[in-house]
Design a protein around this motif. Structure first.
Motif, PDB file in Angstrom:
ATOM      1  N   UNK A  85       0.832  -1.202   0.000  1.00 40.17           N
ATOM      2  CA  UNK A  85       0.000   0.000   0.000  1.00 40.17           C
ATOM      3  C   UNK A  85       0.869   1.255   0.000  1.00 40.17           C
ATOM      4  N   UNK A  86       1.926   1.238   0.796  1.00 40.40           N
ATOM      5  CA  UNK A  86       2.832   2.380   0.840  1.00 40.40           C
ATOM      6  C   UNK A  86       3.494   2.615  -0.518  1.00 40.40           C
ATOM      7  N   UNK A  87       3.847   1.537  -1.209  1.00 39.74           N
ATOM      8  CA  UNK A  87       4.456   1.670  -2.531  1.00 39.74           C
ATOM      9  C   UNK A  87       3.493   2.309  -3.526  1.00 39.74           C
ATOM     10  N   UNK A  88       2.206   2.121  -3.295  1.00 43.54           N
ATOM     11  CA  UNK A  88       1.183   2.730  -4.155  1.00 43.54           C
ATOM     12  C   UNK A  88       0.645   4.035  -3.568  1.00 43.54           C
ATOM     13  N   UNK A  89       1.342   4.553  -2.553  1.00 46.49           N
ATOM     14  CA  UNK A  89       0.944   5.803  -1.891  1.00 46.49           C
ATOM     15  C   UNK A  89      -0.466   5.714  -1.323  1.00 46.49           C
ATOM     16  N   UNK A  90      -0.771   4.570  -0.727  1.00 43.76           N
ATOM     17  CA  UNK A  90      -2.039   4.358  -0.037  1.00 43.76           C
ATOM     18  C   UNK A  90      -1.778   4.107   1.445  1.00 43.76           C
ATOM     19  N   UNK A  91      -2.724   4.491   2.273  1.00 43.26           N
ATOM     20  CA  UNK A  91      -2.684   4.188   3.692  1.00 43.26           C
ATOM     21  C   UNK A  91      -3.519   2.943   3.961  1.00 43.26           C
ATOM     22  N   UNK A  92      -3.366   2.382   5.161  1.00 49.19           N
ATOM     23  CA  UNK A  92      -4.137   1.207   5.563  1.00 49.19           C
ATOM     24  C   UNK A  92      -4.983   1.559   6.779  1.00 49.19           C
ATOM     25  N   UNK A  93      -6.270   1.281   6.689  1.00 50.44           N
ATOM     26  CA  UNK A  93      -7.196   1.493   7.808  1.00 50.44           C
ATOM     27  C   UNK A  93      -7.564   0.116   8.349  1.00 50.44           C
ATOM     28  N   UNK A  94      -7.098  -0.186   9.569  1.00 50.46           N
ATOM     29  CA  UNK A  94      -7.238  -1.526  10.132  1.00 50.46           C
ATOM     30  C   UNK A  94      -8.452  -1.631  11.038  1.00 50.46           C
ATOM     31  N   UNK A  95      -9.242  -2.674  10.813  1.00 49.57           N
ATOM     32  CA  UNK A  95     -10.365  -3.001  11.685  1.00 49.57           C
ATOM     33  C   UNK A  95     -10.065  -4.344  12.336  1.00 49.57           C
ATOM     34  N   UNK A  96      -9.683  -4.332  13.606  1.00 48.15           N
ATOM     35  CA  UNK A  96      -9.398  -5.563  14.339  1.00 48.15           C
ATOM     36  C   UNK A  96     -10.720  -6.148  14.820  1.00 48.15           C
ATOM     37  N   UNK A  97     -11.124  -7.274  14.228  1.00 51.29           N
ATOM     38  CA  UNK A  97     -12.411  -7.873  14.576  1.00 51.29           C
ATOM     39  C   UNK A  97     -12.419  -8.423  15.986  1.00 51.29           C
ATOM     40  N   UNK A  98     -11.238  -8.765  16.515  1.00 51.42           N
ATOM     41  CA  UNK A  98     -11.156  -9.227  17.892  1.00 51.42           C
ATOM     42  C   UNK A  98     -11.720 -10.618  18.088  1.00 51.42           C
ATOM     43  N   UNK A  99     -11.196 -11.316  19.085  1.00 46.67           N
ATOM     44  CA  UNK A  99     -11.692 -12.650  19.463  1.00 46.67           C
ATOM     45  C   UNK A  99     -11.884 -13.540  18.245  1.00 46.67           C
ATOM     46  N   UNK A 100     -10.957 -13.438  17.288  1.00 49.53           N
ATOM     47  CA  UNK A 100     -10.986 -14.261  16.093  1.00 49.53           C
ATOM     48  C   UNK A 100     -12.316 -14.210  15.368  1.00 49.53           C
ATOM     49  N   UNK A 101     -12.764 -12.998  15.121  1.00 50.51           N
ATOM     50  CA  UNK A 101     -13.908 -12.811  14.247  1.00 50.51           C
ATOM     51  C   UNK A 101     -15.232 -12.626  14.946  1.00 50.51           C
ATOM     52  N   UNK A 102     -15.310 -12.870  16.238  1.00 49.91           N
ATOM     53  CA  UNK A 102     -16.570 -12.681  16.943  1.00 49.91           C
ATOM     54  C   UNK A 102     -16.873 -11.188  17.020  1.00 49.91           C
ATOM     55  N   UNK A 103     -18.084 -10.824  16.640  1.00 52.97           N
ATOM     56  CA  UNK A 103     -18.425  -9.409  16.599  1.00 52.97           C
ATOM     57  C   UNK A 103     -17.958  -8.735  15.323  1.00 52.97           C
ATOM     58  N   UNK A 104     -17.527  -9.545  14.344  1.00 49.26           N
ATOM     59  CA  UNK A 104     -17.011  -8.987  13.106  1.00 49.26           C
ATOM     60  C   UNK A 104     -18.040  -8.197  12.326  1.00 49.26           C
ATOM     61  N   UNK A 105     -19.294  -8.633  12.369  1.00 46.11           N
ATOM     62  CA  UNK A 105     -20.313  -7.924  11.588  1.00 46.11           C
ATOM     63  C   UNK A 105     -20.516  -6.507  12.099  1.00 46.11           C
ATOM     64  N   UNK A 106     -20.403  -6.309  13.399  1.00 48.13           N
ATOM     65  CA  UNK A 106     -20.530  -4.958  13.944  1.00 48.13           C
ATOM     66  C   UNK A 106     -19.403  -4.065  13.445  1.00 48.13           C
ATOM     67  N   UNK A 107     -18.179  -4.609  13.366  1.00 46.29           N
ATOM     68  CA  UNK A 107     -17.058  -3.834  12.834  1.00 46.29           C
ATOM     69  C   UNK A 107     -17.277  -3.525  11.353  1.00 46.29           C
TER      70      UNK A 107
END
Length: 339
Positions: A85-107
């Motif tokens: 992403x950096x090579x393409x001049x893009x940033x990364x927006x991270x969404x940590x779903x937590x607990x291995x995916x539990x609650x992922x839909x809310x994120x």
């Protein structure tokens, strides 16, 4: 904090021209673009993602949904994504779903409300149905890393080939009493997980060689959990001559338990894993190598190509899958059986 008005005034252009020059939009001469960008840098101005989207339809940001950030596989994929992403001049927006995916839909819902990314990557987590339809309406390219999925573009190790490689290696050494230890699935269920595919490959190779099958044992994927379970398993006294573990973390847990119980590896027990994590060589672990960082780089490359293909991502979505060939790495944890 300098504003766009300040940059435009210092460069002697309109606010609209300054915005186009800074966001990469067309209809700005090279000389004007260079002057505006130079003055913006001197003033310390940085265009917001919202401003870039208004001018070009792009935020220069890639969203990532991941069920973990502190495990080797997930961290390696994230490293590859960030680097590309950096090579393409893009940033990364991270969404940590937590607990291995539990609650992922809310994120995911939070991500949809913000809607400030050019593309979305999910790591071993599947989006289906209405979620994908909503993303398609936004024209956002979506890909999954770590699991093949029929719903979107995906990239992952060929788990079937990986399971076959290590099982055939043990059979070629002369082992006929094998045990497969699968890793517990910790993410949103797919039709079958990487653990399932490696187990099925082990069973297929065993059947092909007409070997008796011990019941598959499932252990926690974490090193700590696998070690505790392995101590209990190996203390039973009914030992196979070889163990194929579904991941290196599980395999290292078995090696530590064997050492603790005085079971000699590989003289009394051969052990294999899958992944080739950094510590695998220190333990002399025979394993299958994969490169998750490359998977992350490749998914960003696909997103960039999708964004620039005719300037649109409309039409039938790309649902193809990239399978990465595994590489067997033989070390000191495997040898012909002594009995």
């Amino acid at each position: 904090m300098p504003r766009l008005d300040d940059v435009a005034r210092a460069a002697g252009v309109s606010k609209a021209t300054a915005s186009r020059a800074l966001s990469g939009a067309d209809a700005v001469s090279p000389a004007t673009r260079e002057r505006v960008q130079r003055i913006a840098a001197e003033l310390g101005f940085r265009a917001s993602g919202a401003a870039r989207r208004l001018a070009t339809g792009m935020t220069r940001t890639i969203g990532v949904l991941t069920p973990s950030v502190d495990r080797w596989y997930f961290g390696s994929v994230l490293h590859g994504i960030a680097h590309a992403a950096d090579a393409h001049e893009h940033d990364v927006l991270l969404y940590d779903l937590g607990a291995f995916g539990h609650g992922g839909h809310e994120k995911f819902e939070r991500f949809m409300r913000r809607g400030e990314v050019d593309g979305l990557v999910t790591i071993t987590w599947s989006l289906v149905g209405g979620d994908l339809s909503r993303l398609a309406e936004l024209g956002i390219p979506v890909a999954t890393v770590g699991e093949p999925t029929p719903h979107s573009r995906s990239f992952s190790l060929d788990d079937t080939a990986a399971g076959e490689l290590v099982t055939e290696h043990l059979v070629a050494l002369g082992h006929t009493d094998l045990l497969h230890i699968a890793s517990a699935t910790e993410v949103q269920p797919f039709d079958s997980s990487s653990s399932d595919r490696r187990k099925q490959a082990f069973e297929a190779v065993s059947a092909r060689h007409r070997l008796p099958l011990r019941p598959v044992v499932t252990m926690p994927t974490t090193l700590e959990g696998a070690h505790r379970a392995a101590v209990e398993l190996l203390s039973s006294g009914d030992l196979p001559t070889a163990i194929m573990a579904g991941t290196d973390e599980v395999a290292v847990g078995v090696l530590l338990a064997a050492h603790q119980l005085g079971i000699r590896v590989p003289e009394e027990l051969s052990v294999t894993g899958v992944d080739d994590i950094p510590s695998a060589s220190s333990f002399g672990l025979t394993t299958v190598r994969q490169d998750p960082a490359r998977h992350g780089e490749d998914v960003v490359g696909w997103i960039m190509a999708a964004l620039h293909r005719d300037g649109t991502t409309s039409g039938e979505p790309d649902r193809s899958h990239t399978n990465y060939a595994p590489e067997l790495v033989v070390r000191t944890s495997t040898a012909p059986p002594a009995r």
